[in-house]
Design an enzyme around this catalytic site. Structure first.
Site, short mmCIF file in Angstrom:
data_model
loop_
_atom_site.label_atom_id
_atom_site.label_comp_id
_atom_site.label_asym_id
_atom_site.label_seq_id
_atom_site.Cartn_x
_atom_site.Cartn_y
_atom_site.Cartn_z
N GLY A 107 42.56 36.74 35.43
CA GLY A 107 42.22 37.97 36.12
C GLY A 107 43.45 38.72 36.60
N ARG A 108 44.57 38.03 36.57
CA ARG A 108 45.79 38.72 37.03
C ARG A 108 47.04 38.20 36.33
NH1 ARG A 108 47.14 36.14 42.85
NH2 ARG A 108 46.19 34.09 42.55
N ASP A 143 42.16 42.43 42.45
CA ASP A 143 43.02 43.60 42.21
C ASP A 143 44.07 43.32 41.13
OD1 ASP A 143 44.65 41.83 43.50
OD2 ASP A 143 45.03 43.09 45.25
N ARG A 151 56.00 32.97 34.35
CA ARG A 151 55.99 31.52 34.19
C ARG A 151 55.94 31.12 32.74
NH1 ARG A 151 50.24 29.66 36.94
NH2 ARG A 151 48.89 30.67 35.41
N ARG A 161 43.30 25.52 29.57
CA ARG A 161 42.76 24.72 30.67
C ARG A 161 41.50 23.99 30.23
NH1 ARG A 161 44.43 28.36 34.98
NH2 ARG A 161 46.00 29.64 34.00
N ASP A 183 39.32 24.87 36.09
CA ASP A 183 40.10 25.96 35.50
C ASP A 183 41.58 25.87 35.87
OD1 ASP A 183 38.55 26.67 37.96
OD2 ASP A 183 40.01 28.29 38.04
N ASN A 184 41.91 24.96 36.77
CA ASN A 184 43.31 24.76 37.13
C ASN A 184 43.86 23.46 36.55
OD1 ASN A 184 43.32 27.15 38.57
ND2 ASN A 184 42.85 26.16 40.53
N ASP A 196 48.87 26.21 38.27
CA ASP A 196 48.28 27.08 39.27
C ASP A 196 48.50 26.59 40.70
OD1 ASP A 196 47.54 28.85 37.38
OD2 ASP A 196 45.40 28.85 37.84
P1 AMP Z 1 42.89 30.84 41.35
O1 AMP Z 1 42.14 30.51 42.59
O2 AMP Z 1 44.18 31.59 41.59
O3 AMP Z 1 43.04 29.70 40.41
O4 AMP Z 1 41.98 31.93 40.62
C1 AMP Z 1 40.67 31.74 40.22
C2 AMP Z 1 40.26 32.87 39.33
O5 AMP Z 1 40.30 34.10 40.05
C3 AMP Z 1 41.14 33.07 38.11
O6 AMP Z 1 40.32 33.49 37.07
C4 AMP Z 1 42.08 34.16 38.54
O7 AMP Z 1 42.59 34.90 37.45
C5 AMP Z 1 41.19 35.02 39.42
N1 AMP Z 1 41.94 35.74 40.44
C6 AMP Z 1 42.56 35.22 41.52
N2 AMP Z 1 43.15 36.19 42.24
C7 AMP Z 1 42.91 37.35 41.61
C8 AMP Z 1 43.25 38.72 41.84
N3 AMP Z 1 43.97 39.08 42.89
N4 AMP Z 1 42.81 39.64 40.96
C9 AMP Z 1 42.08 39.30 39.89
N5 AMP Z 1 41.74 38.03 39.61
C10 AMP Z 1 42.14 37.08 40.45
MG MG Z 2 43.64 29.28 38.67
#
Ligand code: AMP
Ligand code: MG
Length: 495
Positions: free
Chosen positions: A92-93, A125, A176, A183, A252-253, A262
């Site tokens: 997502g980012r 975002d 990175r 994953r 997913d991590n 992650d």
């Molecule tokens: P994470 O908790 O960072 O492993 O993220 C879990 C999911 O949420 C993943 O698919 C990330 O890409 C998405 N995600 C986390 N933060 C954001 C953000 N600020 N904008 C868009 N997607 C996000």
């Molecule tokens: Mg993640």
């Protein structure tokens, strides 16, 4: 060593059908600037370190300009988050710019995290804040320094862009590197969509590029699962040995290559506390430090389930049986790796039946007395087999010294059965018991300075943590116990 224009960008992941990703262009940050560059990771792609000074470097790696051959994309995945299946996540980012194959023939995916909106951003975002970017930058390199498999970090891009979390923070990006960012969730998404041919395509891709020796075996898919089980078991044993808590072990991590992946609200143990929860949003302690081995298996079961259609196409019962068999490898593999690692931490080369108990008892006393995990193991290298005064440094870490004295006596008696002499053992132990870890408060101090525009502490920490086993005598204060104020640092998933 190469200049930027010599890097060969390819993108093997982009050769997979579009079902696996969405094309995505990075959205540059306002006033982007290079704030940290890691020479050690640059070597992975044979990049000459002086190239970081060129304006092209910033333009390419901040997403302002597309590098030749780059095919940026965001990968699709799903995953189990805190035990519940979430049917679509995806990058997502983070945007994968492409991969660079170095002169040793190793492919390195380059992923820009915080690069803006993608098709998978949902309500996010697409950004990352400077705080979490620094934490990942430092911790991934600290883990590498500790010899623990991990994604790497090439550089950080700072900016004046404001990002809204609990507070307004500066936006930043991390570049990175990993051989692959695939994953467990990359497989799960197609299992739950009943698109079994996609599972096969992805497994074939992962095998071809990352486990190529399995290609010629009789059952490459079972082989893949077995490798991932073994790597994950070893990885988590290493986390437990060094006192690392990941914080968000969602599927997913979890990396298909057994890498630490992650970095969010991770934490290293200060005082030894097996129930340590580093993530303030983890109310039930699902991902507490001592739960990690169990959760590793739980996550692998999710992966195994997603791979069932490949294990036996025609006979689901036989596939499930095969998966169960393979999952049984996990526990003994982890225990063995942990036991070996713990013996090395204690400096025991010979094997005696009482060794496991010796380690267990030490940890119990440490937990009761809340003794610093890293400092105690480092201090133990000073204990000499035949000198009852040599253990003062270890003793002094206990509030109630009488509580540890009987154990230290047992330890010295045990050391007398070793053939290595005290000096050799001490040297060996200092190669497995780090002096420096990325304590939360150290990261916090570096973040505070960086938020004011001063990155010198980030740089100092990076250099320190890349050599965590060396004495680095002038850096002694970085090995100290955390100050009082550190206990107030709360880490959430917000990043
Ligand atoms: P994470 O908790 O960072 O492993 O993220 C879990 C999911 O949420 C993943 O698919 C990330 O890409 C998405 N995600 C986390 N933060 C954001 C953000 N600020 N904008 C868009 N997607 C996000
Ligand atoms: Mg993640």
């Amino acid at each position: 060593m190469q200049i930027l224009e010599q890097l060969r960008f390819t993108n093997s992941f982009a050769r997979l059908p579009e079902a696996f990703y969405a094309r995505a262009e990075p959205t540059p940050l306002e006033n982007a600037r290079l704030v940290a560059f890691n020479h050690s990771a640059a070597q992975l792609i044979d990049l000459h370190p002086e190239e970081a000074d060129r304006p092209e470097f910033l333009r390419w790696f901040s997403g302002e300009e597309k590098m030749p051959g780059s095919e940026p994309l965001a990968a699709l995945y799903s995953g189990h988050q805190f035990g519940h299946y979430v049917s679509q996540l995806g990058d997502g980012r983070a945007i994968m710019l492409g991969e660079v194959t170095n002169q040793r023939g190793e492919p390195w995916e380059m992923q820009l995290k915080g690069a803006g909106l993608t098709d998978f951003s949902r309500s996010g975002d697409g950004r990352a804040v400077l705080r979490s970017t620094i934490r990942e930058y430092l911790c991934s390199e600290a883990m590498h320094g500790l010899g623990i498999p991990t994604t790497r970090a090439l550089c950080m891009i700072g900016s004046s862009e404001q990002v809204y979390r609990e507070n307004i923070e500066d936006g930043a990006m991390l570049l990175r590197l990993a051989p692959s960012h695939v994953r467990f969730g990359s497989f799960e998404v197609f299992y739950y969509r009943n698109q079994f041919h996609r599972i096969r395509e992805l497994a074939d891709y992962v095998i071809r590029f990352h486990y190529p020796d399995l290609e010629s075996t009789e059952s490459p898919y079972a082989g893949l699962l077995e490798r991932v089980i073994k790597r994950t078991a070893k990885l988590i044993a290493q986390w437990q040995l060094v006192g690392f808590a990941h914080g968000v072990m969602n599927t997913d991590n979890m990396s298909i290559l057994g890498l630490t992946l992650d970095y969010g609200p991770f934490g290293f143990l200060d005082a030894y506390d097996p129930d340590y929860i580093c993530n303030h949003s983890d109310h039930t302690g699902r991902y507490a430090f001592n739960q990690q081995p169990r959760i590793g298996l739980w996550n692998l079961s999710c992966l195994a389930q997603a791979l069932l259609p490949l294990l036996n196409e025609n006979d689901p019962e036989a596939a499930a049986e095969r998966a169960r068999e393979l999952l049984q490898i996990y526990d003994p593999e982890l225990r063995l790796a942990y036991a070996r690692g713990m013996r090395a931490k204690l400096g025991l080369r010979e094997t005696k039946p009482e060794d496991a108990k010796l380690a267990e008892d030490l940890l119990q006393i440490m937990a009761r007395q809340r003794v610093d995990y890293t400092r105690l193991f480092r201090a133990l290298s000073g204990v000499r087999a035949n000198d009852a005064n040599s253990d003062n440094q270890s003793r002094d870490l206990f509030m109630d010294r009488a509580a540890i004295d009987p154990w230290l006596e047992r330890y010295r008696v045990r050391l007398q059965l070793e053939s290595a002499n005290d000096d050799d053992r001490s040297r060996q132990m200092n190669r497995v018991n780090p002096k420096y870890i990325l304590r939360n408060y150290l990261a916090q101090q570096a973040i505070k300075e960086a938020e004011k525009g001063d990155y010198s502490e980030v740089e100092r920490l990076l250099a320190l943590l890349q050599h965590p086993f060396d004495e680095q005598s002038e850096m002694g204060q970085y090995a100290a116990e955390p100050p009082e104020w550190a206990s107030g640092i709360a880490l959430s998933c917000s990043s």
